[in-house]
Write an enzyme that holds these catalytic residues in place. Structure first.
Site, mmCIF file in Angstrom:
data_model
loop_
_atom_site.group_PDB
_atom_site.id
_atom_site.type_symbol
_atom_site.label_atom_id
_atom_site.label_comp_id
_atom_site.label_asym_id
_atom_site.label_seq_id
_atom_site.Cartn_x
_atom_site.Cartn_y
_atom_site.Cartn_z
ATOM 1 N N GLN A 275 17.413 72.407 26.389
ATOM 2 C CA GLN A 275 16.310 71.990 25.852
ATOM 3 C C GLN A 275 14.838 71.884 27.137
ATOM 4 O O GLN A 275 15.886 72.295 28.408
ATOM 5 C CB GLN A 275 16.384 70.253 25.557
ATOM 6 C CG GLN A 275 16.669 69.981 26.257
ATOM 7 C CD GLN A 275 17.165 68.264 25.692
ATOM 8 O OE1 GLN A 275 16.813 67.342 24.439
ATOM 9 N NE2 GLN A 275 17.904 67.228 25.996
ATOM 10 N N ASP A 329 19.820 60.280 30.065
ATOM 11 C CA ASP A 329 19.092 60.154 30.807
ATOM 12 C C ASP A 329 19.427 58.643 31.497
ATOM 13 O O ASP A 329 18.477 58.306 32.525
ATOM 14 C CB ASP A 329 17.536 59.716 30.153
ATOM 15 C CG ASP A 329 17.538 58.930 29.328
ATOM 16 O OD1 ASP A 329 18.500 57.560 28.769
ATOM 17 O OD2 ASP A 329 17.218 58.783 28.187
ATOM 18 N N ASP A 383 29.130 67.774 22.743
ATOM 19 C CA ASP A 383 28.456 67.146 21.150
ATOM 20 C C ASP A 383 28.816 66.119 20.643
ATOM 21 O O ASP A 383 30.413 66.081 20.079
ATOM 22 C CB ASP A 383 28.508 68.337 20.281
ATOM 23 C CG ASP A 383 28.268 68.006 17.893
ATOM 24 O OD1 ASP A 383 27.075 68.111 18.648
ATOM 25 O OD2 ASP A 383 28.594 68.047 17.732
ATOM 26 N N ALA A 384 28.170 65.057 20.226
ATOM 27 C CA ALA A 384 28.496 63.122 19.553
ATOM 28 C C ALA A 384 29.491 63.857 18.852
ATOM 29 O O ALA A 384 30.168 63.323 18.712
ATOM 30 C CB ALA A 384 26.597 63.239 19.713
ATOM 31 N N ASP A 402 22.162 56.753 20.878
ATOM 32 C CA ASP A 402 20.514 56.726 21.357
ATOM 33 C C ASP A 402 20.229 58.251 20.887
ATOM 34 O O ASP A 402 20.625 58.956 21.735
ATOM 35 C CB ASP A 402 21.341 55.940 22.332
ATOM 36 C CG ASP A 402 19.606 56.815 23.487
ATOM 37 O OD1 ASP A 402 19.091 56.316 23.136
ATOM 38 O OD2 ASP A 402 19.343 56.817 24.339
#
Length: 544
Positions: A275, A329, A383-384, A402
């Protein structure tokens, strides 16, 4: 609109004027035409993907934007093919003109869209949908020009050596589809990572005009008059000059456009491979704004409101072992580490570039309290959903989702029944799962859909929401850059396995019980977050 087979009318140009006078052998000439078809097809698909990508980043809702771009473009290709029939008697000159036009329009489309969005998107009024209208206009124009290529190329390849229609179509479309494959793969794996969207589009336009002009002026120059040759050559040089000048200014233009979109405090703007990450402010006392693919992920002095509301109710029970899905983050991890008794925190985020910034960027690292360097925090970049599939047995007391807003199509799988079933398997018997489910007031159906999916996966659910501020940037994930367009609340779902909804209260470090209109204090009187419980009767609750 489709003309039936009929004899040519009196005075019409003949459909076959004999073989073209080529400077090479016919076999070589056919090969060069097919190479040009290949290059033009690759460039055409890059233009399409550029429009889809820019629309998704700047406007949002990738499925809608992709559908609009592709459907308008395919429609326009049909109209362009019909219109090109009138040019087939001058196929060489027509093809050269089409390639110059498509190179200019397609190459500059990304820069034009970015400029309109950056400097005019906030005008409102009649121009409220200006960026969307321009997107449709570019899709229409590029589709018309791509559609015009095929009949003209068919005429040119037949001018070299007469061939049955089926064989000519097969050769032409084979080169076209292979070129589209190469263009489709080059866009995400070469152009975006190494050149970026603006320079990548401009380079594609340059390749396009060079290939088209070389074919016409080199192979079919004897079919052109002297005036036509000089006109096409001059047009190609002008297009190359425009694209080259734009490429030279692309860096300055992009920095100015980012400041217009994100504000004047932009410090970091990087494409990580997953991203685009933009950091604005965060140093010298200025509030930090974190944008991911153009969407505000965390904003300003109110950032703590979202993260406190996400984390604190879930840690009211046992919380020795915590799993954070997303959260690269480090802001959610910061809130988790404020609770006593936390022994291990696993953070799973798809983007390693964001994790590096969260550890090393002075603004973002200060905002997350250097949480990702704590010895109790372990970060995996994966990847979750795939990561949860590898978890064996109940391993966590708390799972915190999140994740991007459920309204973003790319994150849909992270709000699925399978995802929640895997999360339930990873929880202990008295564990808790908390999910950010998007704004409640503006998208109640999406919010309650997530709640229904959790119940289907075997959870009992306690919904709640947090009100945001009406000034400055609206904090929380996936907000547009302008606060005026942002919904000012965030909805959450606290879930526990079984049939008994978990109570909404704070952990041991924050003992005040949550009520539907209560105040949640974090130990500092200056920082308070209003959290309101949401019984289903307070909103329209769709039946599923």
């Amino acid at each position: 609109m489709i003309e039936p087979h009929a004899p040519a009318p009196p005075g019409a140009p003949p459909t076959w004027t004999g073989p073209a006078r080529l400077p090479v052998r016919p076999g070589t000439g056919r090969f060069l035409v097919l190479v040009c078809v290949f290059v033009c097809a690759a460039c055409g698909l890059v233009y399409e993907l550029e429009l889809v990508a820019f629309a998704s980043y700047l406007i949002g809702d990738s499925v809608t934007q992709a559908s609009v771009v592709l459907s308008v473009m395919v429609f326009a290709m049909g109209i362009g093919s019909l219109g090109a029939k009138r040019l087939r008697w001058h196929a060489a000159a027509g093809f050269g003109a089409v390639e110059s036009a498509i190179a200019l329009v397609g190459g500059c489309s990304a820069m034009a869209l970015y400029a309109v969005f950056a400097w005019t998107a906030g005008w409102g009024g009649l121009w409220a949908d200006g960026p969307r209208c321009l997107l449709v206009a570019f899709s229409l124009a590029i589709g018309l020009l791509i559609g015009a290529e095929v009949p003209l190329l068919m005429e040119l390849i037949q001018r070299i050596r007469r061939q049955d229609a089926g064989g000519a179509v097969a050769d032409l479309f084979a080169a076209d589809y292979v070129g589209a494959l190469v263009g489709g793969l080059a866009f995400p794996f070469l152009l975006l990572p190494f050149l970026g969207q603006l320079t990548g589009a401009l380079l594609t336009g340059a390749v396009n005009v060079i290939a088209g002009s070389a074919l016409v002026l080199g192979l079919f120059r004897r079919d052109l008059g002297r005036r036509a040759r000089w006109t096409l050559l001059l047009a190609g040089l002008v297009v190359l000059a425009v694209l080259g000048s734009a490429a030279a200014l692309a860096g300055d233009f992009e920095r100015a456009a980012r400041r217009a979109v994100y504000g004047g405090d932009v410090r970091v703007a990087v494409r990580t491979g997953v991203q685009e990450v933009v950091l604005a402010g965060g140093t010298h006392g200025r509030p930090l704004h974190l944008f991911l693919d153009g969407r505000l992920r965390a904003g300003g002095g109110d950032e703590h409101r979202y993260d406190e509301a996400l984390v604190d109710p879930a840690l009211a029970g046992p919380h020795a072992r915590v799993l954070i899905l997303g959260g690269g983050d480090g802001l959610a991890a910061r809130e988790v580490l404020r609770h006593r008794g936390v022994r291990r925190v696993d953070v799973v985020d798809l983007d390693p570039g964001l994790v590096v910034l969260a550890r090393r960027d002075p603004g973002l690292a200060a905002a997350n309290g250097h949480a990702l360097t704590d010895r109790r925090v372990h970060v995996d970049t994966a990847d979750a959903l795939a990561w949860l599939r590898a978890v064996r047995g109940p391993a966590y007391d708390v799972v915190i989702a999140d994740l991007p807003d459920p309204g973003i199509t790319a994150s849909t799988k992270l709000y699925s029944q399978e995802f929640y079933g895997l999360a339930r398997r990873a929880l202990t018997a008295d564990g808790r799962l908390v999910v950010h489910a998007g704004p409640v007031t503006s998208r109640p159906r999406a919010f309650w859909t997530v709640a229904a999916t959790l119940r289907t996966a075997g959870f009992a659910v306690s919904p709640y929401r947090v009100a945001g501020h009406d000034s400055g940037f609206a904090a929380g994930p996936d907000r547009p850059p302008g606060a005026s367009r942002a919904p000012h609340d965030w909805g959450f779902l606290l879930a526990a396995p079984g049939r008994t909804p978990p109570p909404l209260r704070l952990g041991a470090d924050r003992p005040r019980t949550l009520t539907r209109a209560g105040l949640v204090a974090d130990g500092q009187a200056a920082r308070r977050t209003r959290i309101a419980g949401l019984p289903a009767s307070t909103l329209v609750h769709p039946r599923y």
